[in-house]
Every structure is written in structure tokens, then in C-alpha cells.
Design a protein around this motif. Sequence first.
Motif, PDB file in Angstrom:
ATOM      1  N   LYS A 197       6.166  -5.164 -12.172  1.00  0.00           N
ATOM      2  CA  LYS A 197       6.776  -6.258 -12.922  1.00  0.00           C
ATOM      3  C   LYS A 197       5.981  -6.492 -14.191  1.00  0.00           C
ATOM      4  O   LYS A 197       4.768  -6.316 -14.209  1.00  0.00           O
ATOM      5  CB  LYS A 197       6.759  -7.553 -12.094  1.00  0.00           C
ATOM      6  CG  LYS A 197       7.835  -7.626 -11.056  1.00  0.00           C
ATOM      7  CD  LYS A 197       7.969  -9.028 -10.491  1.00  0.00           C
ATOM      8  CE  LYS A 197       6.809  -9.399  -9.596  1.00  0.00           C
ATOM      9  NZ  LYS A 197       7.052 -10.620  -8.803  1.00  0.00           N
ATOM     10  N   PHE A 198       6.683  -6.897 -15.224  1.00  0.00           N
ATOM     11  CA  PHE A 198       6.009  -7.241 -16.485  1.00  0.00           C
ATOM     12  C   PHE A 198       6.320  -8.690 -16.831  1.00  0.00           C
ATOM     13  O   PHE A 198       7.468  -9.105 -16.830  1.00  0.00           O
ATOM     14  CB  PHE A 198       6.484  -6.318 -17.615  1.00  0.00           C
ATOM     15  CG  PHE A 198       6.048  -6.762 -18.989  1.00  0.00           C
ATOM     16  CD1 PHE A 198       4.704  -6.834 -19.315  1.00  0.00           C
ATOM     17  CD2 PHE A 198       6.989  -7.131 -19.945  1.00  0.00           C
ATOM     18  CE1 PHE A 198       4.297  -7.256 -20.578  1.00  0.00           C
ATOM     19  CE2 PHE A 198       6.590  -7.550 -21.215  1.00  0.00           C
ATOM     20  CZ  PHE A 198       5.239  -7.610 -21.523  1.00  0.00           C
ATOM     21  N   HIS A 199       5.260  -9.432 -17.113  1.00  0.00           N
ATOM     22  CA  HIS A 199       5.442 -10.819 -17.537  1.00  0.00           C
ATOM     23  C   HIS A 199       4.847 -10.994 -18.932  1.00  0.00           C
ATOM     24  O   HIS A 199       3.653 -10.820 -19.133  1.00  0.00           O
ATOM     25  CB  HIS A 199       4.781 -11.771 -16.548  1.00  0.00           C
ATOM     26  CG  HIS A 199       4.950 -13.211 -16.919  1.00  0.00           C
ATOM     27  ND1 HIS A 199       6.103 -13.909 -16.634  1.00  0.00           N
ATOM     28  CD2 HIS A 199       4.151 -14.061 -17.603  1.00  0.00           C
ATOM     29  CE1 HIS A 199       5.984 -15.141 -17.125  1.00  0.00           C
ATOM     30  NE2 HIS A 199       4.804 -15.255 -17.707  1.00  0.00           N
ATOM     31  N   VAL A 205      10.179  -9.271 -16.048  1.00  0.00           N
ATOM     32  CA  VAL A 205      11.158  -8.216 -15.739  1.00  0.00           C
ATOM     33  C   VAL A 205      10.586  -7.269 -14.693  1.00  0.00           C
ATOM     34  O   VAL A 205       9.409  -6.931 -14.716  1.00  0.00           O
ATOM     35  CB  VAL A 205      11.576  -7.395 -16.989  1.00  0.00           C
ATOM     36  CG1 VAL A 205      12.469  -8.186 -17.902  1.00  0.00           C
ATOM     37  CG2 VAL A 205      10.373  -6.856 -17.739  1.00  0.00           C
ATOM     38  N   LEU A 206      11.473  -6.863 -13.778  1.00  0.00           N
ATOM     39  CA  LEU A 206      11.124  -5.861 -12.787  1.00  0.00           C
ATOM     40  C   LEU A 206      11.496  -4.529 -13.428  1.00  0.00           C
ATOM     41  O   LEU A 206      12.672  -4.230 -13.588  1.00  0.00           O
ATOM     42  CB  LEU A 206      11.957  -6.118 -11.520  1.00  0.00           C
ATOM     43  CG  LEU A 206      11.675  -5.287 -10.283  1.00  0.00           C
ATOM     44  CD1 LEU A 206      10.277  -5.559  -9.757  1.00  0.00           C
ATOM     45  CD2 LEU A 206      12.704  -5.606  -9.214  1.00  0.00           C
ATOM     46  N   PHE A 244      12.212   3.882 -13.388  1.00  0.00           N
ATOM     47  CA  PHE A 244      11.993   2.879 -14.432  1.00  0.00           C
ATOM     48  C   PHE A 244      13.344   2.391 -14.942  1.00  0.00           C
ATOM     49  O   PHE A 244      14.334   3.136 -14.930  1.00  0.00           O
ATOM     50  CB  PHE A 244      11.209   3.489 -15.611  1.00  0.00           C
ATOM     51  CG  PHE A 244       9.753   3.684 -15.319  1.00  0.00           C
ATOM     52  CD1 PHE A 244       8.877   2.608 -15.366  1.00  0.00           C
ATOM     53  CD2 PHE A 244       9.249   4.946 -15.012  1.00  0.00           C
ATOM     54  CE1 PHE A 244       7.526   2.785 -15.097  1.00  0.00           C
ATOM     55  CE2 PHE A 244       7.901   5.129 -14.738  1.00  0.00           C
ATOM     56  CZ  PHE A 244       7.036   4.046 -14.780  1.00  0.00           C
ATOM     57  N   THR A 245      13.368   1.163 -15.405  1.00  0.00           N
ATOM     58  CA  THR A 245      14.607   0.617 -15.965  1.00  0.00           C
ATOM     59  C   THR A 245      14.713   1.021 -17.437  1.00  0.00           C
ATOM     60  O   THR A 245      13.786   1.598 -18.013  1.00  0.00           O
ATOM     61  CB  THR A 245      14.612  -0.922 -15.864  1.00  0.00           C
ATOM     62  OG1 THR A 245      13.481  -1.418 -16.572  1.00  0.00           O
ATOM     63  CG2 THR A 245      14.582  -1.386 -14.426  1.00  0.00           C
ATOM     64  N   ASP A 246      15.860   0.719 -18.059  1.00  0.00           N
ATOM     65  CA  ASP A 246      16.063   1.002 -19.485  1.00  0.00           C
ATOM     66  C   ASP A 246      14.954   0.340 -20.290  1.00  0.00           C
ATOM     67  O   ASP A 246      14.498  -0.735 -19.940  1.00  0.00           O
ATOM     68  CB  ASP A 246      17.416   0.436 -19.954  1.00  0.00           C
ATOM     69  CG  ASP A 246      18.574   1.251 -19.409  1.00  0.00           C
ATOM     70  OD1 ASP A 246      18.323   2.372 -18.912  1.00  0.00           O
ATOM     71  OD2 ASP A 246      19.712   0.761 -19.464  1.00  0.00           O
ATOM     72  N   MET A 275      16.930 -10.022 -10.585  1.00  0.00           N
ATOM     73  CA  MET A 275      15.748  -9.155 -10.559  1.00  0.00           C
ATOM     74  C   MET A 275      14.538  -9.914 -10.025  1.00  0.00           C
ATOM     75  O   MET A 275      13.882  -9.472  -9.099  1.00  0.00           O
ATOM     76  CB  MET A 275      15.414  -8.649 -11.973  1.00  0.00           C
ATOM     77  CG  MET A 275      16.429  -7.703 -12.528  1.00  0.00           C
ATOM     78  SD  MET A 275      16.513  -6.154 -11.631  1.00  0.00           S
ATOM     79  CE  MET A 275      16.426  -5.006 -12.958  1.00  0.00           C
ATOM     80  N   ALA A 276      14.301 -11.124 -10.618  1.00  0.00           N
ATOM     81  CA  ALA A 276      13.148 -11.929 -10.217  1.00  0.00           C
ATOM     82  C   ALA A 276      13.307 -12.357  -8.762  1.00  0.00           C
ATOM     83  O   ALA A 276      12.351 -12.336  -7.995  1.00  0.00           O
ATOM     84  CB  ALA A 276      13.020 -13.136 -11.121  1.00  0.00           C
ATOM     85  N   ALA A 277      14.528 -12.699  -8.388  1.00  0.00           N
ATOM     86  CA  ALA A 277      14.803 -13.165  -7.029  1.00  0.00           C
ATOM     87  C   ALA A 277      14.472 -12.059  -6.028  1.00  0.00           C
ATOM     88  O   ALA A 277      13.904 -12.305  -4.973  1.00  0.00           O
ATOM     89  CB  ALA A 277      16.258 -13.585  -6.909  1.00  0.00           C
ATOM     90  N   ARG A 278      14.851 -10.838  -6.389  1.00  0.00           N
ATOM     91  CA  ARG A 278      14.544  -9.664  -5.578  1.00  0.00           C
ATOM     92  C   ARG A 278      13.046  -9.548  -5.306  1.00  0.00           C
ATOM     93  O   ARG A 278      12.611  -9.337  -4.186  1.00  0.00           O
ATOM     94  CB  ARG A 278      14.982  -8.437  -6.369  1.00  0.00           C
ATOM     95  CG  ARG A 278      15.681  -7.392  -5.602  1.00  0.00           C
ATOM     96  CD  ARG A 278      15.880  -6.233  -6.547  1.00  0.00           C
ATOM     97  NE  ARG A 278      14.905  -5.209  -6.226  1.00  0.00           N
ATOM     98  CZ  ARG A 278      15.166  -4.184  -5.442  1.00  0.00           C
ATOM     99  NH1 ARG A 278      16.359  -4.058  -4.933  1.00  0.00           N
ATOM    100  NH2 ARG A 278      14.242  -3.285  -5.168  1.00  0.00           N
ATOM    101  N   GLY A 279      12.279  -9.712  -6.392  1.00  0.00           N
ATOM    102  CA  GLY A 279      10.826  -9.628  -6.288  1.00  0.00           C
ATOM    103  C   GLY A 279      10.285 -10.683  -5.345  1.00  0.00           C
ATOM    104  O   GLY A 279       9.437 -10.413  -4.498  1.00  0.00           O
ATOM    105  N   TRP A 280      10.821 -11.879  -5.463  1.00  0.00           N
ATOM    106  CA  TRP A 280      10.367 -12.990  -4.623  1.00  0.00           C
ATOM    107  C   TRP A 280      10.684 -12.755  -3.153  1.00  0.00           C
ATOM    108  O   TRP A 280       9.885 -13.003  -2.275  1.00  0.00           O
ATOM    109  CB  TRP A 280      11.010 -14.312  -5.089  1.00  0.00           C
ATOM    110  CG  TRP A 280      10.166 -14.964  -6.108  1.00  0.00           C
ATOM    111  CD1 TRP A 280      10.420 -15.116  -7.435  1.00  0.00           C
ATOM    112  CD2 TRP A 280       8.871 -15.548  -5.899  1.00  0.00           C
ATOM    113  NE1 TRP A 280       9.381 -15.722  -8.053  1.00  0.00           N
ATOM    114  CE2 TRP A 280       8.417 -16.011  -7.149  1.00  0.00           C
ATOM    115  CE3 TRP A 280       8.053 -15.708  -4.773  1.00  0.00           C
ATOM    116  CZ2 TRP A 280       7.184 -16.623  -7.305  1.00  0.00           C
ATOM    117  CZ3 TRP A 280       6.830 -16.321  -4.926  1.00  0.00           C
ATOM    118  CH2 TRP A 280       6.408 -16.768  -6.190  1.00  0.00           C
TER     119      TRP A 280
END
Length: 261
Positions: A54-56, A62-63, A70-72, A1-6
Motif C-alpha cells: 500500500k502507498f500512503h 492506494v493498494l 501491480f496496478t496501473d 481498495m482500502a476496505a479490502r486492506g482493512w
Amino acid sequence: MAARGWLWLCLGAGLGSLVLGQTAVVETPENSTVNLPCKAIASSSGTPRRQEWKFHGDGSTVLFYHDNAFTDGYKDRAIFYPGEIHLKSVTRKDSGTYTCEVLSSDGKFSESQVELVVQVPPSKPKAQVPSVVTIGTKAVLKCVETDGNPRPTFKWFRDNIEMPADPQTSTLFKNSSYSLDEKTGVLAFEPATAFDAGDYYCEAVNKVGSPQKSDIVHMDTSKVNVGGIVAGVVVLLLLLGLVIFGVWFAYSRGYFSKGKE
Ligand SMILES: *[C@@H]1O[C@H](CO)[C@@H](O)[C@H](O)[C@H]1NC(C)=O
Ligand SMILES: *[C@@H]1O[C@H](CO)[C@@H](O)[C@H](O)[C@H]1NC(C)=O
């Protein structure tokens, strides 16, 4: 997920200019509904091609909104609008940084951040106070509270009188030598003196809800090292135990019954 964002971030930066918006801070009481704005939409030109959120918080990222969904954990309580998202019934776990990333149709990438502070009143703090401290040594008292958000500040009281940050400023406390950290709640006597005995409690305060007091804990001072005496007694008891064991051992082997045979 994070890699996708990057990957997307790098792609966006490559395609156009990277626009970093300023961070907005939103404070809201726990269990309320909150709107988190996406400022990046305003600064992006044309129609957005893609938008992600994204939420940090608490060390992980998390994306939670991508591919128009929206994700679960979010889909039942979040609503998406291009300019903002609505989060229903936020909990303390929702406190953190929200990043909105927008890729506009002309290939321009922009992002904006919102810091969400979910307000939680302080709960009753626990005063960690040693029952006896040795005069001349260092003594550390702690006020512990883990719920309050924003993080509470702390006050200490001896015999119902608030202790000033600097003991030298008060006639009542000028014989004491201590430091008081209102951010961590640590009260350190260095060294403890006979004047420091008393009934202590602490208080946790933030701007949400009312200040919370701990229970009162009595602290005594002692001229001699109580810890040392206890250690000495323990060693003595161990030695005594060893002697008793030795006598029993010798007895059970019949060393004492020689004469009676
Ligand atoms: C929010 O709701 C939960 C569950 O109903 C409750 O335990 C909590 O105390 C509430 N928070 C506040 C600040 O009222
Ligand atoms: C501080 O110490 C002095 C000298 O020992 C004593 O006379 C005085 O009563 C003490 N003050 C307090 C507030 O305990």
C-alpha cells in the motif's frame, strides 16, 4: 481498495499475532531507481501466503500491489521481489509511506513500513514583501517555495546582510523587533519601525542542490497609514463621481435650461 486492506488486516490479526515492524526511511534523488524493503517478510514464519503493498501519500491510500500484480501507474515501472520492490524513475509524487503486508502460510500476519523521501532541490523562492508598512503596526513578510523535498528552511537578508533569528543578538538589528520562523519562512515585524526599511530577499535551503535566492524587494516604512489615505482618496473620488452624476442627471432632465425657453 482500502476496505479490502482493512478486511485483510482484521483477518490477519484474528488468525495470528499482529507484528508491527519499525519504519525505515529511504531517501533518493528524483528520477533514480529505489529499492523498498519488505521487512515483514523476514519476521513472518514459513512461506508467505499473500503479500500486498500500500502507498500512503498526500492524504490518500492506494493498494498498488495485490493478487501478484501491480496496478496501473505501477506495472510499467515496478518490479516485485518477495523481500523488496524496485521502483524505477521515482518522481516527487512517490514521496510517502509504503506498507508491506504479509500473511504467512501458518496464518500469521505481519506488516512493515518504509518512508520514501524523493529528494528535490529547492526552486527559486518568492519573497512576499509589502512595498510600504506603517510604523507601529505589524508587518508580515513571507518566503514561498513549494518544490523542495525535504522541506527547505528559510533565511532572510536585509541589504545583503543575513538577519539573525533574534534581533537582540546583533548590533545591526537590535533596533528592530521581529520574529523569524526558519521552518515556515515567515518574518514578522511587530511593530515595524523606521529602521526596518530596506532591500529584502530570502533564501530556501535543503540538503539537496544549492540554496536558492529570491528576487530583491524594497520595503519602505511610513509614519502615516498609507492604506488609510488610499481608502480616503477612494471615498473622495466616489463622492466626486456621485456629484458629477447628479449634475449630469439634473442637466439631462433640463433643470438648468428653464430660463432659456
Ligand atoms: C526528473 O525528470 C524530470 C523530467 O525529465 C525533470 O523535469 C526533473 O527536473 C527531473 N528532476 C531532477 C531532480 O533532476
Ligand atoms: C538604533 O537606535 C539608536 C537610537 O535611536 C540610534 O542611535 C542607532 O543608530 C540605531 N542603530 C541602528 C543600527 O540603526
